[in-house]
Design a protein around this motif. Structure first.
Motif, PDB file in Angstrom:
ATOM      1  N   ALA A  14      28.934  30.510  16.542  1.00 32.33           N
ATOM      2  CA  ALA A  14      29.186  29.909  17.844  1.00 32.33           C
ATOM      3  C   ALA A  14      29.860  28.565  17.607  1.00 32.33           C
ATOM      4  N   PRO A  15      31.193  28.546  17.574  1.00 32.74           N
ATOM      5  CA  PRO A  15      31.859  27.264  17.354  1.00 32.74           C
ATOM      6  C   PRO A  15      31.466  26.256  18.424  1.00 32.74           C
ATOM      7  N   MET A  16      31.029  25.085  17.995  1.00 34.97           N
ATOM      8  CA  MET A  16      30.625  24.048  18.924  1.00 34.97           C
ATOM      9  C   MET A  16      30.607  22.719  18.197  1.00 34.97           C
ATOM     10  N   PRO A  17      30.772  21.644  18.933  1.00 32.57           N
ATOM     11  CA  PRO A  17      30.644  20.342  18.287  1.00 32.57           C
ATOM     12  C   PRO A  17      29.183  20.094  17.933  1.00 32.57           C
ATOM     13  N   GLY A 113      37.570  22.180  22.159  1.00 29.42           N
ATOM     14  CA  GLY A 113      37.532  23.543  21.649  1.00 29.42           C
ATOM     15  C   GLY A 113      38.548  23.780  20.554  1.00 29.42           C
ATOM     16  N   ARG A 114      39.751  23.226  20.703  1.00 28.11           N
ATOM     17  CA  ARG A 114      40.800  23.421  19.697  1.00 28.11           C
ATOM     18  C   ARG A 114      40.392  22.785  18.373  1.00 28.11           C
ATOM     19  N   ALA A 115      39.758  21.617  18.416  1.00 25.18           N
ATOM     20  CA  ALA A 115      39.347  20.937  17.192  1.00 25.18           C
ATOM     21  C   ALA A 115      38.204  21.673  16.504  1.00 25.18           C
ATOM     22  N   VAL A 116      37.331  22.275  17.285  1.00 23.86           N
ATOM     23  CA  VAL A 116      36.142  22.924  16.746  1.00 23.86           C
ATOM     24  C   VAL A 116      36.418  24.334  16.246  1.00 23.86           C
ATOM     25  N   ILE A 117      37.255  25.085  16.937  1.00 24.74           N
ATOM     26  CA  ILE A 117      37.415  26.515  16.649  1.00 24.74           C
ATOM     27  C   ILE A 117      37.919  26.793  15.236  1.00 24.74           C
ATOM     28  N   GLY A 118      38.741  25.922  14.687  1.00 27.38           N
ATOM     29  CA  GLY A 118      39.289  26.181  13.362  1.00 27.38           C
ATOM     30  C   GLY A 118      38.486  25.606  12.218  1.00 27.38           C
ATOM     31  N   THR A 123      30.327  25.779  12.949  1.00 23.23           N
ATOM     32  CA  THR A 123      29.686  26.990  13.438  1.00 23.23           C
ATOM     33  C   THR A 123      28.259  27.017  12.917  1.00 23.23           C
ATOM     34  N   MET A 124      27.402  27.678  13.646  1.00 23.77           N
ATOM     35  CA  MET A 124      26.049  27.869  13.156  1.00 23.77           C
ATOM     36  C   MET A 124      26.075  29.138  12.325  1.00 23.77           C
ATOM     37  N   ALA A 125      26.258  28.980  11.050  1.00 25.14           N
ATOM     38  CA  ALA A 125      26.384  30.141  10.188  1.00 25.14           C
ATOM     39  C   ALA A 125      25.893  29.778   8.795  1.00 25.14           C
TER      40      ALA A 125
END
Length: 135
Positions: A14-17, A113-118, A123-125
């Protein structure tokens, strides 16, 4: 998290700041590894001070970065940034898709979102993923 309990959660992408960090704010476990999950439970039951400290860090992190107002602010910043990037309006002022990524450390609330997605670190992983994880 808001109960103050230590949280065990399965892997999430879940990409997120300001993501929750495994071993700092939560315990991320493999849903296909019952023995590993049981070992984690035994460990934290046997180390209650460590479990309480992690639960407190998770609680405070969630209060600071993951309330509804924080998420709405994130979505609004992302929408605004995307509009500026797409706009040919002079007030776009040199915005580019990379603008926030380049300057995100200037203000901890400037993530979009653009800064976080890449950025996999947002991500919580579990990284690296154990070889026995099949998804």
């Amino acid at each position: 998290m808001m109960s103050g309990a230590l949280i065990f959660v399965d892997e999430m992408f879940a990409p997120m700041p300001h993501p929750l960090v495994n071993g700092t704010h939560v315990i991320i476990y493999n849903t296909k590894d019952q023995q590993g999950f049981n070992a984690l439970l035994r460990y934290y039951v046997g180390h209650p001070d460590e479990a309480r400290a992690m639960a407190k860090r998770g609680y405070l992190h969630t209060l600071r970065y993951h309330r509804t107002v924080s998420r709405v602010d994130y979505f609004m910043r992302t929408a605004h940034h995307e509009e500026l990037v797409r706009s040919s309006h002079p007030q776009a002022g040199g915005y580019s898709p990379e603008h926030v990524t380049e300057h995100e450390h200037e203000n901890e609330y400037e993530h979009t979102g653009r800064a976080v997605i890449g950025d996999f670190s947002k991500t919580m992983a579990v990284s690296p993923r154990p070889a026995n994880w099949v998804r």
